[in-house]
Design a protein around this motif. Structure first.
Motif, PDB file in Angstrom:
ATOM      1  N   GLU A  65       0.814  -1.220   0.000  1.00 31.70           N
ATOM      2  CA  GLU A  65       0.000   0.000   0.000  1.00 31.70           C
ATOM      3  C   GLU A  65       0.847   1.270   0.000  1.00 31.70           C
ATOM      4  OE1 GLU A  65       0.533  -1.333   4.289  1.00 31.70           O
ATOM      5  OE2 GLU A  65       0.082  -2.254   2.333  1.00 31.70           O
ATOM      6  N   GLN A  66       2.162   1.127   0.194  1.00 31.38           N
ATOM      7  CA  GLN A  66       3.028   2.299   0.207  1.00 31.38           C
ATOM      8  C   GLN A  66       3.907   2.399  -1.046  1.00 31.38           C
ATOM      9  OE1 GLN A  66       5.228   2.793   3.864  1.00 31.38           O
ATOM     10  NE2 GLN A  66       3.534   2.054   5.124  1.00 31.38           N
ATOM     11  N   ARG A  67       3.665   1.557  -2.031  1.00 32.13           N
ATOM     12  CA  ARG A  67       4.482   1.611  -3.242  1.00 32.13           C
ATOM     13  C   ARG A  67       4.287   2.933  -3.991  1.00 32.13           C
ATOM     14  NH1 ARG A  67       7.104  -2.892  -5.070  1.00 32.13           N
ATOM     15  NH2 ARG A  67       6.793  -4.772  -3.816  1.00 32.13           N
ATOM     16  N   THR A  82       9.563  10.949   2.413  1.00 34.26           N
ATOM     17  CA  THR A  82      10.279   9.939   3.178  1.00 34.26           C
ATOM     18  C   THR A  82      10.162   8.584   2.498  1.00 34.26           C
ATOM     19  OG1 THR A  82       9.875  11.122   5.237  1.00 34.26           O
ATOM     20  CG2 THR A  82      10.467   8.797   5.416  1.00 34.26           C
ATOM     21  N   CYS A  83      11.281   7.936   2.322  1.00 35.60           N
ATOM     22  CA  CYS A  83      11.294   6.634   1.670  1.00 35.60           C
ATOM     23  C   CYS A  83      10.880   5.549   2.663  1.00 35.60           C
ATOM     24  CB  CYS A  83      12.683   6.330   1.111  1.00 35.60           C
ATOM     25  SG  CYS A  83      12.705   4.958  -0.060  1.00 35.60           S
ATOM     26  N   GLU A 199      14.969  -2.773  -8.295  1.00 37.12           N
ATOM     27  CA  GLU A 199      13.705  -3.454  -8.586  1.00 37.12           C
ATOM     28  C   GLU A 199      12.666  -3.202  -7.496  1.00 37.12           C
ATOM     29  OE1 GLU A 199      16.365  -6.209  -6.293  1.00 37.12           O
ATOM     30  OE2 GLU A 199      16.570  -4.896  -8.039  1.00 37.12           O
ATOM     31  N   LEU A 200      13.105  -2.789  -6.321  1.00 40.06           N
ATOM     32  CA  LEU A 200      12.190  -2.446  -5.239  1.00 40.06           C
ATOM     33  C   LEU A 200      12.245  -0.932  -5.038  1.00 40.06           C
ATOM     34  CD1 LEU A 200      10.270  -3.501  -3.024  1.00 40.06           C
ATOM     35  CD2 LEU A 200      12.237  -3.520  -1.468  1.00 40.06           C
ATOM     36  N   ILE A 205       4.355  10.864  -5.683  1.00 42.62           N
ATOM     37  CA  ILE A 205       3.732  11.838  -6.577  1.00 42.62           C
ATOM     38  C   ILE A 205       3.546  13.131  -5.793  1.00 42.62           C
ATOM     39  CG2 ILE A 205       1.740  12.381  -8.019  1.00 42.62           C
ATOM     40  CD1 ILE A 205       1.269   9.379  -8.307  1.00 42.62           C
ATOM     41  N   LEU A 206       4.259  14.165  -6.200  1.00 39.88           N
ATOM     42  CA  LEU A 206       4.172  15.449  -5.513  1.00 39.88           C
ATOM     43  C   LEU A 206       3.227  16.360  -6.285  1.00 39.88           C
ATOM     44  CD1 LEU A 206       5.129  17.294  -3.223  1.00 39.88           C
ATOM     45  CD2 LEU A 206       6.982  18.067  -4.724  1.00 39.88           C
TER      46      LEU A 206
END
Length: 729
Positions: A65-67, A82-83, A199-200, A205-206
């Protein structure tokens, strides 16, 4: 036993695309920090299984859900991305925008942790050749040192060992991306990933919201009873603002009728037959989720309105071989004709001095700009000067000597300066770029010669209601595969962006503040059917790459939301939308037989925040117009032949099209022997104005000519010889 094992990571690539090769040393040498010979390590016996026993392997995770994460911020505030990639022994985080790595760029408005220091201490080496950081090992082992691969240009077999005995830590918020003051150029997609594990990745989206900014027109007007009156309000913001009107502080919605109506989503308040009670202060209010703006347009109904100075309409200046004609657009009345033999106020020289050997005294103009509704600057290539006209007095007041053959002017509103491009001669063998600072002052004007040499052309992004200040411009050097970024305030070179990888010699540029993209048209090669179009990211000044298969000259709408690319050779017109998420999306293609010379934008009178485009042909007599939101296309036919390219040497636009500003209704385009006026509200040909002398002797023969041109907008209409020359309002 000291064990050293050479490992080829076939599935891991360094920044150059090569497979990474390195050495893992599981008991640190005492030579740490000094130079060693790689060959000393190669001969050590050992088994890779022994090395990997007990080693901890990087394990990363990112919740589904955080991709994709969406962040919405208001312009002017700071933003933190924040990553969300976590895990044991996570390598440092790499941030990208438009495929460009940001970590090692020196960006004044985007900050990240000191990645170089962090990466060196965790997983990289400093090579002896100028302490260049080289990427390497992607699987960190406890209590091991890693010897980085040598680059081809480094000193052979000399490396510096960096201790990575401390376990890798999760950096948390330290790996965030910080934007100190968000503007619309920052909107778009950003990605983050752990180094070596692309790959990960997580996509951010800003979205950038902008409070409304409005302008009303006219600020004040007086009308006689029984006539119609319009009050216009243009609003820009993100999201699009909603417009409402008040009359003397009271909402007008309950009073709407056939006599009082709102058009174009509220952008125009129209009163079909004004009465005395319609006198009042009309307030336009624009509101969206992040702000509100308002302004007042006053209407007076009085019997003597025509005698007051409050009637709507500004002057339109036409430059021809017979001097300068000032038109009053509402009544189509010639208010002033400045003849070639008239004198300049300060020097008492003639406007257009007689040239020895010529039978008639005539003028030659190349380019004109409006400077804050106070002055008009216009070039005179024959006299090597720029003449200045006072708009209030409608007189030529002075001139400035410039380098030979001045052919292009641009007014930089942000810094109140006029840029002048001179060719030197008709072969353009010694072009120069000059600047006239404090152009609106009108006194103590002078010319500054810039240090730039071999300038073929220059580009300064336009302003609008949202973007009212521009810091940088670009210059093109003749036949060079580069564009040079310059500081407009200090008139200095900032950096050079190399286009050689794309074999691109720049010919034209356009810009949108939505996502901060520059579009560069490359000169078409003789062997190529089309010309390449490149995209440059203004945040990083990096080349993103080609704009798909789009080719031709780029044109961006005044609000930055549409990109129109015109391929002059094929007649193909590509329309792309520039979204408020910073995306570039294809809308539709138009295949026409019109070989476009010039193109301009006309605000829609039926739909708010929308535009039409009008395009002329450099060979044909037709004018094309397109409704951008739908792609609906039509043609105005038989507008006579354009002037030939050989008779108009100052630019490639031998037949230009000029709009009449933000609130104007009419557009103009010259033919070989006349000037055509187009009604932008009705999308019809309004009238034709024949030769200048006919206009002066029989003004009522062209009474239908009615140009509502805004003095706020600068216009340049150029024409040569015995025809209409250059226009500005």
């Amino acid at each position: 036993m000291n064990v050293s094992v050479e490992i080829l990571f076939a599935d891991r690539k360094d920044p150059t695309g090569r497979a990474m090769r390195g050495f893992v040393e599981c008991k640190n040498y005492d030579v740490k920090g000094s130079r060693v010979d790689v060959e000393q390590l190669n001969g050590v016996e050992g088994d890779i299984e022994e090395v990997l026993v007990g080693a901890e392997v990087v394990q990363l995770s990112l919740p589904e859900e955080q991709r994709v994460s969406v962040t919405t911020i208001t312009v002017g505030l700071s933003a933190v991305l924040t990553c969300s990639i976590h895990g044991a022994l996570r390598p440092p985080i790499i941030w990208k925008r438009n495929g460009i790595i940001l970590n090692f760029l020196d960006l004044e408005d985007i900050n990240m942790p000191d990645t170089k220091k962090t990466v060196i201490s965790e997983m990289l080496l400093i090579i002896d050749n100028g302490f260049q950081i080289i990427y390497g090992f992607t699987m960190i082992l406890h209590s091991c040192s890693y010897i980085c691969p040598l680059e081809q240009n480094s000193q052979q077999n000399q490396v510096m060992i960096v201790d990575i005995s401390a376990p890798s830590q999760d950096f948390g918020e330290d790996d965030s991306l910080y934007i100190t003051k968000v503007t619309t150029i920052h909107m778009g997609n950003y990605t983050c990933h752990a180094y070596g594990y692309e790959e990960l990745y997580q996509t951010h989206i800003l979205q950038v919201n902008v409070p409304p900014v409005i302008r009303v027109y006219p600020e004040t007007q007086a009308q006689e009873p029984g006539v119609s009156a319009s009050l216009k309000c243009h609003a820009e913001g993100i999201p699009n603002p909603r417009i409402t009107w008040l009359k003397n502080g009271i909402d007008i919605l309950p009073k709407l009728s056939k006599q009082l109506s709102l058009l174009a989503n509220g952008s125009e308040l129209h009163i079909s037959s004004v009465r005395y009670e319609d006198t009042g202060a009309y307030t336009c209010i624009a509101k969206n989720e992040v702000g509100v703006d308002e302004d007042i347009s006053s209407l007076f109904i009085e019997d003597s309105a025509r005698k007051t100075r409050l009637s709507v309409g500004n002057m339109f200046y036409v430059f021809s071989d017979d001097g300068i004609t000032v038109l009053q657009p509402n009544e189509c009345e010639i208010r002033r004709h400045i003849r070639p033999e008239e004198r300049i106020f300060t020097s008492y020289e003639e406007i257009c001095p007689r040239v020895e050997g010529e039978d008639t005294q005539s003028c030659l103009w190349a380019s004109a700009v409006n400077v804050r509704d106070k002055y008009i600057y216009v070039t005179q290539p024959k006299q090597n000067r720029v003449m200045i006209i006072d708009i209030e007095t409608q007189k030529a007041i002075q001139f400035l000597d410039v380098d030979p053959l001045p052919t292009k002017l641009h007014y930089d509103k942000s810094h109140d300066q006029v840029w002048v491009l001179s060719w030197g001669d008709m072969r353009q063998s010694s072009p120069t770029l000059q600047v006239i600072p404090e152009a609106s002052a009108g006194e103590d004007l002078h010319v500054i010669h810039t240090p730039f040499e071999g300038v073929d052309d220059f580009f300064i992004p336009p302003t609008n209601l949202i973007i009212n200040h521009v810091r940088f411009g670009f210059i093109f050097n003749q036949s060079k595969h580069v564009v040079h970024k310059i500081d407009l305030e200090t008139v200095t070179h900032i950096k050079t962006i190399n286009l050689k990888a794309y074999s691109c010699v720049p010919q034209a540029m356009a810009y949108t503040h939505l996502g901060g993209y520059y579009f560069v048209q490359c000169r078409r090669k003789p062997s190529a059917a089309t010309s390449l179009q490149l995209i440059i990211d203004s945040v990083s000044d990096a080349i993103i790459g080609p704009n798909g298969d789009v080719s031709g000259t780029p044109h961006v709408s005044p609000d930055g939301r549409y990109l129109i690319s015109v391929d002059q050779g094929s007649g193909r017109i590509r329309v792309q939308a520039l979204t408020v998420q910073g995306e570039i999306k294809s809308m539709y293609d138009l295949k026409t037989n019109i070989h476009v010379s010039d193109l301009t934008f006309q605000p829609s009178f039926t739909e708010g925040n929308q535009y039409y485009i009008y395009a002329t042909s450099h060979l044909q007599t037709d004018v094309l117009f397109v409704e951008l939101s739908t792609g609906r296309m039509n043609v105005l036919k038989n507008l006579k032949d354009p002037i030939t390219s050989k008779d108009w040497p100052w630019s490639s636009y031998n037949r230009i099209m000029k709009d009449s500003g933000l609130f104007g209704q009419y557009l103009i385009t010259p033919a070989k022997d006349s000037l055509f006026v187009i009604n932008g509200r009705q999308n019809t040909l309004h009238c034709e104005v024949s030769e200048q002398k006919d206009m002066l002797n029989e003004p009522y023969d062209w009474l239908e000519l009615c140009l509502e041109l805004e003095a706020e907008e600068a216009h340049e209409l150029a024409h040569q010889g015995g025809n209409l020359g250059s226009c500005t309002a």
